[in-house]
Design a protein around this motif. Structure first.
Motif, PDB file in Angstrom:
ATOM      1  N   CYS A 310     -28.603-103.524 -14.107  1.00  0.00           N
ATOM      2  CA  CYS A 310     -29.027-102.149 -14.291  1.00  0.00           C
ATOM      3  C   CYS A 310     -28.481-101.684 -15.423  1.00  0.00           C
ATOM      4  CB  CYS A 310     -28.827-101.572 -12.945  1.00  0.00           C
ATOM      5  SG  CYS A 310     -29.464-102.167 -11.515  1.00  0.00           S
ATOM      6  N   ARG A 311     -27.239-102.001 -15.850  1.00  0.00           N
ATOM      7  CA  ARG A 311     -26.344-101.393 -16.948  1.00  0.00           C
ATOM      8  C   ARG A 311     -27.154-101.872 -18.200  1.00  0.00           C
ATOM      9  NH1 ARG A 311     -20.131-102.838 -17.699  1.00  0.00           N
ATOM     10  NH2 ARG A 311     -21.255-105.049 -17.895  1.00  0.00           N
ATOM     11  N   GLU A 312     -27.703-103.042 -18.336  1.00  0.00           N
ATOM     12  CA  GLU A 312     -28.408-103.451 -19.506  1.00  0.00           C
ATOM     13  C   GLU A 312     -29.713-102.669 -19.622  1.00  0.00           C
ATOM     14  OE1 GLU A 312     -29.161-107.406 -18.836  1.00  0.00           O
ATOM     15  OE2 GLU A 312     -26.805-108.107 -19.560  1.00  0.00           O
ATOM     16  N   LEU A 313     -30.369-102.097 -18.485  1.00  0.00           N
ATOM     17  CA  LEU A 313     -31.394-101.394 -18.678  1.00  0.00           C
ATOM     18  C   LEU A 313     -31.084-100.033 -18.565  1.00  0.00           C
ATOM     19  CD1 LEU A 313     -33.434-103.485 -15.812  1.00  0.00           C
ATOM     20  CD2 LEU A 313     -34.210-103.292 -18.269  1.00  0.00           C
ATOM     21  N   PHE A 314     -30.035 -99.616 -18.913  1.00  0.00           N
ATOM     22  CA  PHE A 314     -29.464 -97.933 -18.920  1.00  0.00           C
ATOM     23  C   PHE A 314     -29.795 -97.326 -17.637  1.00  0.00           C
ATOM     24  CE2 PHE A 314     -30.022 -99.671 -23.225  1.00  0.00           C
ATOM     25  CZ  PHE A 314     -28.890 -99.342 -23.717  1.00  0.00           C
ATOM     26  N   LEU A 315     -29.958 -98.051 -16.489  1.00  0.00           N
ATOM     27  CA  LEU A 315     -30.363 -97.223 -15.263  1.00  0.00           C
ATOM     28  C   LEU A 315     -28.973 -96.604 -14.625  1.00  0.00           C
ATOM     29  CD1 LEU A 315     -32.581 -99.799 -13.529  1.00  0.00           C
ATOM     30  CD2 LEU A 315     -33.115 -97.762 -15.011  1.00  0.00           C
ATOM     31  N   VAL A 316     -27.727 -97.441 -14.702  1.00  0.00           N
ATOM     32  CA  VAL A 316     -26.591 -96.829 -14.038  1.00  0.00           C
ATOM     33  C   VAL A 316     -25.513 -97.091 -15.232  1.00  0.00           C
ATOM     34  CG1 VAL A 316     -27.195 -97.320 -11.749  1.00  0.00           C
ATOM     35  CG2 VAL A 316     -25.925 -99.284 -13.116  1.00  0.00           C
TER      36      VAL A 316
END
Length: 365
Positions: A310-316
């Protein structure tokens, strides 16, 4: 035939039919070997579709009834201002009525809505949201009064429930009274009807800066409260407001009687719940779902792996943000936590592969 003969004949027929019915009942009881499990139950999705096609009746009369309630809005606001809690009861869903009341007559209040018909509710999150809303009100008044900035406040999500309740109840030096209105649809719902939860709700309702509007539908709902809760803490003002409206939204989260659920119903329920969440939360759920479909043999997705994805996808941006999404998923029973064989906590979506694939397809459209 005289009158006495007619009476005797009627008594004879009545007695004869009575004993024939008795004998017939006994014979049926003895010979019957049918079981409920042998019934050919309808599919729940088909049954709900048929129910939705039922044409409403008495629409004009119901509209007049609802309009008569709207004339009472000012009276209800008056009761709230003087410290009463509003408890709506009567046949039919009261969700639309209460939301209309809140949106039109409670514009001066900050309103927090709790859907008690869900299977589980996180009251700590509710109390935290109420405290944050109250603090925002207080900051605005303090700034306008002093012409400067107000003091910083410790984050409420790190406080205990007792501290949150104390904040909602403590006196504040402000020019105008700051109030937060808690709207609870189905305060007698499955996620709220245990004793500890009701006592906690009563403590919140008794706070000086809190006003409560709630609805009940279960016939035994009043048994949830003792005398102190009814007359002192909730301080209920009872309103009989039958609406004769169908329980469309509330009923989605409960299985229909004499119907078996299928994959389509599970997907529909999960889809409705996801629609109520933020786009970021939906995207996080989608990452988890796609991982589960791609790794069907695994026991679940480790939390640290989900965080990295999720961090790699800038979601969190932080683990705190991810945990807030996961709390919502768990509260709505979209996600379960499993203990991995190596002792690590893993996340699992309790849906079959077919149901999960359909859900992901719906989310992509």
């Amino acid at each position: 035939m005289d009158e006495n003969d007619m009476i005797d004949e009627e008594e004879y027929e009545f007695s004869r039919n009575y004993f024939l019915a008795k004998e017939s009942g006994k014979s049926v009881k003895k010979s019957s070997a049918h079981k409920v499990s042998e019934l050919n139950l309808a599919d729940e999705q088909e049954l709900r579709a048929e129910v939705s096609n039922i044409e409403p009746k008495h629409e004009k009369e119901i509209a007049l009834l609802i309009n008569s309630y709207k004339k009472l809005y000012n009276e209800w606001v008056f009761e709230l201002r003087y410290g009463f809690g509003l408890l709506m009861y009567g046949f039919g869903s009261k969700k639309t009525l209460i939301e209309d009341f809140a949106s039109t007559a409670l514009t001066e209040y900050n309103v927090i809505v709790v859907n008690g018909y869900l299977q589980s509710i996180n009251l700590k999150q509710v109390a935290t949201a109420m405290a944050e809303v109250l603090w925002d009100q207080l900051k605005m008044q303090l700034r306008s009064a002093s012409g400067g900035t107000s003091r910083d406040q410790q984050p409420f999500n790190s406080r205990s429930m007792d501290d949150l309740i104390a904040f909602l109840d403590e006196p504040h030096k402000t020019e105008n009274e700051c109030l937060v209105c808690l709207v609870i649809h189905n305060i007698d719902g499955p996620g709220l009807r245990d004793s500890d939860t009701q006592h906690l709700l009563a403590r919140i309702a008794a706070c000086s800066h809190v006003r409560i509007v709630a609805s009940i539908d279960h016939v035994n709902a009043p048994l949830l409260w003792d005398k102190k809760m009814v007359h002192v803490q909730f301080n209920w003002c009872w309103h009989h407001v039958p609406t004769f409206a169908p329980y469309k939204i509330e009923g989605v989260f409960h299985p229909l009687i004499l119907a078996h659920g299928g994959t389509s119903q599970s997907v529909k329920t999960a889809s409705i719940v996801l629609q109520s969440l933020t786009p970021n939360a939906q995207s996080v759920f989608k990452v988890l779902a796609e991982h589960q479909l791609a790794h069907p043999d695994e026991e679940g997705m480790p939390i640290d792996v989900l965080f990295t994805s999720c961090r790699e996808l800038f979601l969190v941006s932080s683990l705190v943000t991810l945990n807030s999404h996961l709390t919502e998923f768990k509260d709505h029973e979209l996600v379960k936590v499993r203990r991995h064989s190596e002792g690590q906590d893993c996340l699992h979506i309790p849906l079959s592969k077919d149901a999960l694939e359909k859900l992901v397809q719906e989310m992509n459209h």
